[in-house]
Design a protein around this motif. Structure first.
Motif, mmCIF file in Angstrom:
data_model
loop_
_atom_site.group_PDB
_atom_site.id
_atom_site.type_symbol
_atom_site.label_atom_id
_atom_site.label_comp_id
_atom_site.label_asym_id
_atom_site.label_seq_id
_atom_site.Cartn_x
_atom_site.Cartn_y
_atom_site.Cartn_z
ATOM 1 N N THR A 32 -25.152 42.663 -23.749
ATOM 2 C CA THR A 32 -24.687 43.562 -24.645
ATOM 3 C C THR A 32 -24.081 44.138 -23.789
ATOM 4 O O THR A 32 -23.434 44.350 -22.405
ATOM 5 C CB THR A 32 -25.370 44.773 -25.859
ATOM 6 O OG1 THR A 32 -26.408 45.391 -24.292
ATOM 7 C CG2 THR A 32 -26.477 44.399 -26.677
ATOM 8 N N SER A 33 -22.229 45.326 -24.406
ATOM 9 C CA SER A 33 -21.399 45.851 -23.346
ATOM 10 C C SER A 33 -22.217 46.355 -22.291
ATOM 11 O O SER A 33 -22.519 47.462 -22.693
ATOM 12 C CB SER A 33 -20.441 46.357 -24.195
ATOM 13 O OG SER A 33 -19.941 47.067 -23.334
ATOM 14 N N VAL A 34 -21.743 46.565 -21.049
ATOM 15 C CA VAL A 34 -21.920 47.235 -19.957
ATOM 16 C C VAL A 34 -21.304 48.395 -20.373
ATOM 17 O O VAL A 34 -21.872 49.535 -19.337
ATOM 18 C CB VAL A 34 -22.089 47.033 -18.656
ATOM 19 C CG1 VAL A 34 -22.721 45.122 -17.956
ATOM 20 C CG2 VAL A 34 -20.406 46.631 -18.829
ATOM 21 N N ASN A 35 -20.819 49.328 -20.920
ATOM 22 C CA ASN A 35 -19.657 50.080 -20.997
ATOM 23 C C ASN A 35 -20.405 50.569 -22.817
ATOM 24 O O ASN A 35 -20.208 51.969 -23.221
ATOM 25 C CB ASN A 35 -18.504 50.009 -21.260
ATOM 26 C CG ASN A 35 -17.409 49.278 -20.409
ATOM 27 O OD1 ASN A 35 -18.137 50.151 -18.975
ATOM 28 N ND2 ASN A 35 -17.200 48.400 -19.912
ATOM 29 N N MET B 263 -24.288 37.648 -13.319
ATOM 30 C CA MET B 263 -25.423 39.261 -14.777
ATOM 31 C C MET B 263 -24.942 40.517 -13.752
ATOM 32 O O MET B 263 -26.340 40.734 -12.995
ATOM 33 C CB MET B 263 -26.452 38.482 -14.870
ATOM 34 C CG MET B 263 -27.440 39.347 -15.861
ATOM 35 S SD MET B 263 -27.206 39.576 -17.462
ATOM 36 C CE MET B 263 -27.706 37.547 -18.087
ATOM 37 N N GLY B 264 -24.052 41.668 -14.027
ATOM 38 C CA GLY B 264 -23.555 42.067 -13.402
ATOM 39 C C GLY B 264 -25.129 43.705 -13.153
ATOM 40 O O GLY B 264 -24.741 44.714 -12.278
ATOM 41 N N GLN B 265 -25.921 44.179 -14.681
ATOM 42 C CA GLN B 265 -26.510 45.188 -14.762
ATOM 43 C C GLN B 265 -27.792 44.803 -14.534
ATOM 44 O O GLN B 265 -27.761 43.365 -15.611
ATOM 45 C CB GLN B 265 -25.513 45.588 -15.823
ATOM 46 C CG GLN B 265 -24.695 46.847 -15.600
ATOM 47 C CD GLN B 265 -24.709 47.489 -13.914
ATOM 48 O OE1 GLN B 265 -25.369 48.011 -14.301
ATOM 49 N NE2 GLN B 265 -22.758 47.885 -13.363
ATOM 50 N N VAL B 266 -28.859 45.630 -13.867
ATOM 51 C CA VAL B 266 -30.014 44.879 -14.678
ATOM 52 C C VAL B 266 -30.933 46.291 -15.090
ATOM 53 O O VAL B 266 -30.978 47.497 -14.712
ATOM 54 C CB VAL B 266 -30.995 44.045 -13.818
ATOM 55 C CG1 VAL B 266 -30.591 43.348 -13.688
ATOM 56 C CG2 VAL B 266 -30.614 44.508 -11.917
ATOM 57 N N ASN B 267 -32.626 45.821 -15.680
ATOM 58 C CA ASN B 267 -33.507 47.167 -16.252
ATOM 59 C C ASN B 267 -34.473 45.994 -14.716
ATOM 60 O O ASN B 267 -34.445 45.268 -15.561
ATOM 61 C CB ASN B 267 -33.717 47.040 -17.253
ATOM 62 C CG ASN B 267 -33.049 47.850 -18.209
ATOM 63 O OD1 ASN B 267 -32.154 47.357 -19.176
ATOM 64 N ND2 ASN B 267 -32.139 48.532 -17.895
ATOM 65 N N LYS C 145 -19.919 39.923 -15.611
ATOM 66 C CA LYS C 145 -19.285 40.441 -16.287
ATOM 67 C C LYS C 145 -19.127 41.470 -17.360
ATOM 68 O O LYS C 145 -19.260 42.321 -17.243
ATOM 69 C CB LYS C 145 -20.242 39.959 -17.296
ATOM 70 C CG LYS C 145 -19.904 37.585 -16.696
ATOM 71 C CD LYS C 145 -18.417 37.291 -16.847
ATOM 72 C CE LYS C 145 -19.422 36.095 -16.396
ATOM 73 N NZ LYS C 145 -17.866 34.863 -16.807
ATOM 74 N N ASP C 146 -19.053 41.590 -18.582
ATOM 75 C CA ASP C 146 -18.460 42.575 -19.362
ATOM 76 C C ASP C 146 -19.762 42.970 -20.180
ATOM 77 O O ASP C 146 -19.782 44.043 -20.493
ATOM 78 C CB ASP C 146 -17.530 43.638 -19.831
ATOM 79 C CG ASP C 146 -16.512 41.950 -21.264
ATOM 80 O OD1 ASP C 146 -18.157 40.750 -21.470
ATOM 81 O OD2 ASP C 146 -16.148 42.123 -22.032
#
Length: 328
Positions: free
Chosen positions: A140-143, A214-218, A275-276
């Motif tokens: 899903t969109s990081v924003n 994969m620029g964001q993670v939990n 990526k976005d």
């Protein structure tokens, strides 16, 4: 990772009956079983924790038994072994497979989608907490916000599809038998020996470029995830309740790598650009039920850096958290 909170100790007094952990031999099972046993002891109640695994090698069985956890060696895909298991009131279902799915898809589906049906029939009168994964959601969109439990599922790849199959099968039998079930969608439990943070730290320490695709993670500390799983036994329902399980932050992979660069005194290199979209879950419902994780992100980063510096033991298996096509 096995120290119970006072909240878990109090909940353990409310959980009726023994706890049977299916697939206790995996990454999280041993610490979950030990935590449950410690909570029982501190609660002063009489209750068994029973761990089931093939126990095909190593000393895990002796390790668990020395901690007060009873063990049963069984192949859950063997019908006789499955039917011979005791009918415990509480089931934590951790059996499954992820890595090695490619070219072995039939086994993945057998473990992740066929076996849950057999387990659901066997334990139709039990409370069942079934481990699942945030991979059932789409990128899903990081924003635009992370996926909450009511976000439409859209699994990418056969592993994620088979995990959705596991959820659907448990849901079917929950409706059929009114079995109380909770679907435990976990994203990235952190252990000093394995996990997203360790993987990034190892790359920084070795001078390997960090892939930012994969620029964001939990992430969440494994001990906190284990505690949530045990406490979830009090929240099973029919139809099943679904909970996302992860930390409260959406964390930048670039930022994590830079943090390790500072702590390890290493230059950090990157490849690709963020990526976005990313695999991101919102676990606010779990935090409302159980409270925020006790271990903070900064502590996990500090501990991981120290672990790397001191040459701590590692499983030396990649997490593949960068995977965007669902191939495991």
């Amino acid at each position: 990772m096995t120290k119970p909170s006072q909240a878990l100790v109090e909940d353990m007094k409310k959980i009726e009956g023994d706890i049977l952990i299916l697939g206790v031999g995996g990454k999280m099972g041993p610490t979950l079983a030990k935590m449950a046993k410690r909570a029982i002891n501190q609660a002063g109640v009489e209750k068994k924790v029973i761990g089931v695994s093939r126990f095909s090698n190593g000393s895990l069985r002796e390790e668990l038994e020395s901690s007060g956890v009873e063990t049963i060696a069984a192949d859950l895909l063997n019908e006789e072994d499955l039917q011979n298991l005791p009918n415990a009131k509480n089931i934590i279902y951790m059996a499954g497979t992820k890595f090695g799915t490619k070219d072995n898809e039939h086994f993945t589906w057998a473990m992740n989608a066929y076996l849950p049906g057999r387990v659901a029939e066997k334990f139709k009168k039990s409370n069942i907490v079934s481990f699942s994964t945030g991979n059932v959601y789409p990128l899903t969109s990081v924003n635009k916000g992370e996926c909450s439990e009511d976000h439409p599922v859209q699994p990418v790849g056969e592993y994620a599809q088979s995990c959705l199959g596991r959820e659907r099968i448990f849901t079917y039998f929950s409706h059929k038998h009114q079995t109380p079930v909770l679907l435990f969608r976990l994203n990235y439990a952190i252990d000093m020996r394995y996990g997203v943070l360790l993987e990034i730290a190892k790359q920084v320490n070795a001078g390997t470029p960090i892939d930012l695709s994969m620029g964001q993670v939990n992430v969440i500390w494994q001990g906190d995830a284990n505690e949530y799983a045990i406490r979830s036994l009090l929240h099973c329902s029919s139809p099943p309740k679904t909970l996302n399980i992860t930390g409260p932050e959406k964390v930048s992979v670039r930022w994590i790598a830079q943090q390790f660069g500072e702590r390890l005194n290493k230059p950090v290199q990157f490849i690709n650009e963020e990526k976005d979209t990313a695999l991101l879950n919102n676990a606010s419902k779990a935090h409302q039920l159980f409270g925020y994780p006790r271990v903070t992100l900064a502590s996990m980063i500090d501990w991981t850096a120290d672990w790397i510096s001191e040459g701590g033991a590692m499983y030396n298996k990649p997490t593949h958290f960068q995977e965007r096509e669902g191939v495991f």
